[in-house]
Design a protein around this motif. Structure first.
Motif, PDB file in Angstrom:
ATOM      1  N   LEU A   1       0.831  -1.201   0.000  1.00 34.00           N
ATOM      2  CA  LEU A   1       0.000   0.000   0.000  1.00 34.00           C
ATOM      3  C   LEU A   1       0.868   1.254   0.000  1.00 34.00           C
ATOM      4  O   LEU A   1       0.568   2.234  -0.696  1.00 34.00           O
ATOM      5  CB  LEU A   1      -0.932  -0.005   1.209  1.00 34.00           C
ATOM      6  CG  LEU A   1      -1.876   1.189   1.348  1.00 34.00           C
ATOM      7  CD1 LEU A   1      -2.790   1.314   0.138  1.00 34.00           C
ATOM      8  CD2 LEU A   1      -2.709   1.062   2.629  1.00 34.00           C
ATOM      9  N   LEU A   2       1.954   1.224   0.766  1.00 32.36           N
ATOM     10  CA  LEU A   2       2.871   2.362   0.810  1.00 32.36           C
ATOM     11  C   LEU A   2       3.476   2.640  -0.570  1.00 32.36           C
ATOM     12  O   LEU A   2       3.494   3.780  -1.033  1.00 32.36           O
ATOM     13  CB  LEU A   2       3.999   2.098   1.815  1.00 32.36           C
ATOM     14  CG  LEU A   2       3.684   2.229   3.299  1.00 32.36           C
ATOM     15  CD1 LEU A   2       4.901   1.837   4.128  1.00 32.36           C
ATOM     16  CD2 LEU A   2       3.248   3.650   3.638  1.00 32.36           C
ATOM     17  N   ALA A   3       3.974   1.578  -1.218  1.00 39.50           N
ATOM     18  CA  ALA A   3       4.611   1.746  -2.529  1.00 39.50           C
ATOM     19  C   ALA A   3       3.610   2.257  -3.562  1.00 39.50           C
ATOM     20  O   ALA A   3       3.910   3.172  -4.340  1.00 39.50           O
ATOM     21  CB  ALA A   3       5.221   0.422  -2.984  1.00 39.50           C
ATOM     22  N   ALA A   4       2.424   1.668  -3.576  1.00 42.85           N
ATOM     23  CA  ALA A   4       1.404   2.079  -4.546  1.00 42.85           C
ATOM     24  C   ALA A   4       0.981   3.529  -4.310  1.00 42.85           C
ATOM     25  O   ALA A   4       0.779   4.294  -5.267  1.00 42.85           O
ATOM     26  CB  ALA A   4       0.194   1.154  -4.449  1.00 42.85           C
ATOM     27  N   SER A   5       0.872   3.935  -3.040  1.00 42.67           N
ATOM     28  CA  SER A   5       0.457   5.301  -2.722  1.00 42.67           C
ATOM     29  C   SER A   5       1.529   6.309  -3.120  1.00 42.67           C
ATOM     30  O   SER A   5       1.211   7.413  -3.574  1.00 42.67           O
ATOM     31  CB  SER A   5       0.158   5.419  -1.227  1.00 42.67           C
ATOM     32  OG  SER A   5      -0.934   4.604  -0.866  1.00 42.67           O
ATOM     33  N   MET A   6       2.784   5.927  -2.962  1.00 36.89           N
ATOM     34  CA  MET A   6       3.865   6.832  -3.349  1.00 36.89           C
ATOM     35  C   MET A   6       3.867   7.040  -4.858  1.00 36.89           C
ATOM     36  O   MET A   6       4.054   8.163  -5.342  1.00 36.89           O
ATOM     37  CB  MET A   6       5.204   6.271  -2.891  1.00 36.89           C
ATOM     38  CG  MET A   6       6.362   7.230  -3.067  1.00 36.89           C
ATOM     39  SD  MET A   6       7.858   6.608  -2.275  1.00 36.89           S
ATOM     40  CE  MET A   6       8.997   7.956  -2.629  1.00 36.89           C
ATOM     41  N   ILE A   7       3.628   5.965  -5.614  1.00 38.24           N
ATOM     42  CA  ILE A   7       3.587   6.079  -7.080  1.00 38.24           C
ATOM     43  C   ILE A   7       2.385   6.909  -7.523  1.00 38.24           C
ATOM     44  O   ILE A   7       2.500   7.794  -8.382  1.00 38.24           O
ATOM     45  CB  ILE A   7       3.551   4.681  -7.720  1.00 38.24           C
ATOM     46  CG1 ILE A   7       4.862   3.942  -7.456  1.00 38.24           C
ATOM     47  CG2 ILE A   7       3.298   4.789  -9.229  1.00 38.24           C
ATOM     48  CD1 ILE A   7       4.850   2.489  -7.860  1.00 38.24           C
ATOM     49  N   SER A   8       1.216   6.641  -6.935  1.00 41.29           N
ATOM     50  CA  SER A   8       0.028   7.412  -7.324  1.00 41.29           C
ATOM     51  C   SER A   8       0.184   8.874  -6.932  1.00 41.29           C
ATOM     52  O   SER A   8      -0.290   9.778  -7.641  1.00 41.29           O
ATOM     53  CB  SER A   8      -1.234   6.823  -6.685  1.00 41.29           C
ATOM     54  OG  SER A   8      -1.236   6.982  -5.279  1.00 41.29           O
ATOM     55  N   GLY A   9       0.865   9.135  -5.813  1.00 42.85           N
ATOM     56  CA  GLY A   9       1.124  10.514  -5.422  1.00 42.85           C
ATOM     57  C   GLY A   9       2.001  11.232  -6.429  1.00 42.85           C
ATOM     58  O   GLY A   9       1.753  12.386  -6.797  1.00 42.85           O
ATOM     59  N   ALA A  10       3.030  10.525  -6.923  1.00 38.24           N
ATOM     60  CA  ALA A  10       3.946  11.135  -7.895  1.00 38.24           C
ATOM     61  C   ALA A  10       3.245  11.450  -9.208  1.00 38.24           C
ATOM     62  O   ALA A  10       3.446  12.525  -9.795  1.00 38.24           O
ATOM     63  CB  ALA A  10       5.136  10.210  -8.133  1.00 38.24           C
ATOM     64  N   THR A  11       2.427  10.532  -9.691  1.00 36.21           N
ATOM     65  CA  THR A  11       1.793  10.746 -10.997  1.00 36.21           C
ATOM     66  C   THR A  11       0.542  11.612 -10.926  1.00 36.21           C
ATOM     67  O   THR A  11       0.048  12.066 -11.962  1.00 36.21           O
ATOM     68  CB  THR A  11       1.438   9.386 -11.638  1.00 36.21           C
ATOM     69  OG1 THR A  11       0.657   8.608 -10.722  1.00 36.21           O
ATOM     70  CG2 THR A  11       2.703   8.616 -11.991  1.00 36.21           C
ATOM     71  N   SER A  12       0.037  11.867  -9.721  1.00 36.53           N
ATOM     72  CA  SER A  12      -1.116  12.754  -9.580  1.00 36.53           C
ATOM     73  C   SER A  12      -0.764  14.211  -9.833  1.00 36.53           C
ATOM     74  O   SER A  12      -1.640  15.081  -9.774  1.00 36.53           O
ATOM     75  CB  SER A  12      -1.743  12.596  -8.179  1.00 36.53           C
ATOM     76  OG  SER A  12      -2.393  11.343  -8.057  1.00 36.53           O
ATOM     77  N   VAL A  13       0.508  14.480 -10.119  1.00 34.38           N
ATOM     78  CA  VAL A  13       0.906  15.839 -10.505  1.00 34.38           C
ATOM     79  C   VAL A  13       0.331  16.220 -11.857  1.00 34.38           C
ATOM     80  O   VAL A  13       0.584  17.339 -12.338  1.00 34.38           O
ATOM     81  CB  VAL A  13       2.444  15.995 -10.520  1.00 34.38           C
ATOM     82  CG1 VAL A  13       3.023  15.845  -9.136  1.00 34.38           C
ATOM     83  CG2 VAL A  13       3.086  15.002 -11.491  1.00 34.38           C
ATOM     84  N   VAL A  14      -0.425  15.337 -12.471  1.00 36.33           N
ATOM     85  CA  VAL A  14      -1.152  15.686 -13.698  1.00 36.33           C
ATOM     86  C   VAL A  14      -1.917  16.995 -13.497  1.00 36.33           C
ATOM     87  O   VAL A  14      -2.023  17.829 -14.411  1.00 36.33           O
ATOM     88  CB  VAL A  14      -2.117  14.552 -14.095  1.00 36.33           C
ATOM     89  CG1 VAL A  14      -3.178  15.046 -15.064  1.00 36.33           C
ATOM     90  CG2 VAL A  14      -1.337  13.407 -14.742  1.00 36.33           C
TER      91      VAL A  14
END
Length: 412
Positions: A117-130
């Protein structure tokens, strides 16, 4: 490549005259919804921490790391992904990032352990800069005389997404469980990727220099344009105050005076959404060259909001009023700031936005941490003093600003 061939707004059959600003209303609405729904991914987890703690049998401090890593991912995305908006064709970049966001949210919703969950949240956080690629995209579509209003309308969607995300997450998790929050957002991101792919005009890259030169030039922009750093620091103070308020107000609402449930706290966040209503007006002020006076007024109003909040720690009406006024002030300085920086270099708007957002986002993270420390040290009164001090410091800095700064350059 000519400007007209690099940027094409798709034509739609409409009834009546074209909008005066030349950008279809449906496209502005789509961009506003897109920015709000993508930035909301950063905040869905906040009301879920107690549930996640029990599900994964972890401590409260460990559960809190989920928020921290999501925010860290966002900062990484701001520094390393948003500048690509100048280097790559924007529509394709937006589609690629939303696809990754969708996959990361699916992984989060299906997580079998907390590390996953931590890894997935970090990735989604990074790409949410859309969201921060779409805002300069909107600025590029707008003519000079209407840029402030259009950016203001798009930014109203972003602030609404920030404020409503906690409420939506609380309600959905209470009804269907925390996994549905992530999986539902994944579906929304997939639909959004397809909608933006179909609706957005092609927008050619504005620079062809290598990627590492793009990153280096982002730092150079901060040195070259003092106004970029100044507006970033203004907003860092405002977002710090904003974060201090919304991080700690839940302690007050669930405390002995109000006894709110977690869902009740989420519903209370709805009052802050009223602040988004000022966005078009703030854009109008920017177009009218009122950036400097309205910035000073917004900083003063934010400090006043915390004075009201401090007096109202036993009155839900005063706390709600403070929340609305604070959110209006923060929204005003944000739009005035973005309007200012987008005029500094039309060919570097993604990089300018990257530096601006990263600066004030760090201020928000600091404000959240200081707010928690202040609350545990001195209660809501201490938070109110901290929250008022931040915009007052920015106001003192504002006094040193040259009176011509932030005004639109004369037309040639």
């Amino acid at each position: 490549m000519s400007k007209s061939s690099a940027l094409r707004i798709p034509r739609r059959k409409t009834v009546g005259a074209e909008p005066a600003h030349g950008v279809p209303g449906w496209l502005i609405a789509l961009l506003a919804v897109a920015t709000g729904t993508t930035v909301a991914n950063l905040y869905y987890a906040q009301p879920l921490l107690s549930s996640l703690r029990d599900v994964f049998h972890i401590s409260t401090a460990t559960a809190g790391a989920l928020i921290t890593l999501t925010q860290v991912g966002y900062v990484i995305g701001m520094l390393f992904l948003v500048p690509l908006g100048d280097r790559l064709e924007k529509r394709g970049l937006i589609t690629a990032l939303l696809t990754i966001t969708t996959l990361a949210l699916v992984a989060a919703g299906l997580a079998t352990g907390f590390p996953m969950l931590l890894a997935a949240s970090m990735i989604s956080g990074a790409t949410s800069v859309v969201a921060q690629i779409l805002v300069p995209f909107a600025a590029s579509l707008a003519p000079d005389h209407a840029r402030g209003r259009i950016v203001g309308r798009v930014m109203s969607g972003l602030l609404t997404g920030v404020l409503l995300s906690r409420t939506l997450s609380s309600l959905v998790s209470d009804i269907a469980g925390w996994r549905v929050v992530y999986l539902g957002s994944a579906v929304l991101m997939a639909v959004l990727a397809m909608a933006l792919r179909a609706a957005l005009p092609q927008h050619a890259r504005t620079t062809s220099v290598p990627y590492h030169h793009v990153l280096r030039s982002t730092v150079t922009l901060v040195r070259t344009h003092p106004e970029l750093l100044r507006r970033g620091l203004y907003q860092a103070a405002m977002f710090g105050a904003f974060s201090a308020f919304w991080t700690t107000v839940s302690y007050v609402l669930t405390g002995p005076h109000f006894h709110y449930s977690p869902v009740g706290v989420g519903v209370f966040a709805l009052v802050g959404a009223a602040g988004a209503a000022i966005a078009p007006l703030a854009g109008h002020w920017a177009d009218r060259r009122l950036t400097r006076p309205m910035t000073g007024a917004a900083l003063a109003v934010a400090a006043l909001a915390f004075a009201v909040a401090g007096l109202g720690q036993r009155s839900i009406v005063l706390i709600a009023l403070a929340a609305i006024v604070l959110d209006m002030a923060v929204q005003t300085t944000l739009i005035l700031g973005q309007h200012t920086i987008y005029q500094l270099d039309p060919n570097a708007r993604a990089r300018l936005n990257s530096a601006f957002i990263a600066t004030f986002f760090l201020g928000g993270a600091l404000g959240s941490e200081l707010g928690s420390i202040a609350y545990h040290a001195g209660g809501w009164g201490a938070v109110s003093v901290l929250g008022a001090a931040l915009p007052v410091l920015a106001l003192l800095y504002w006094v040193t600003e040259h009176r011509g700064t932030g005004r639109r350059p004369p037309r040639r």
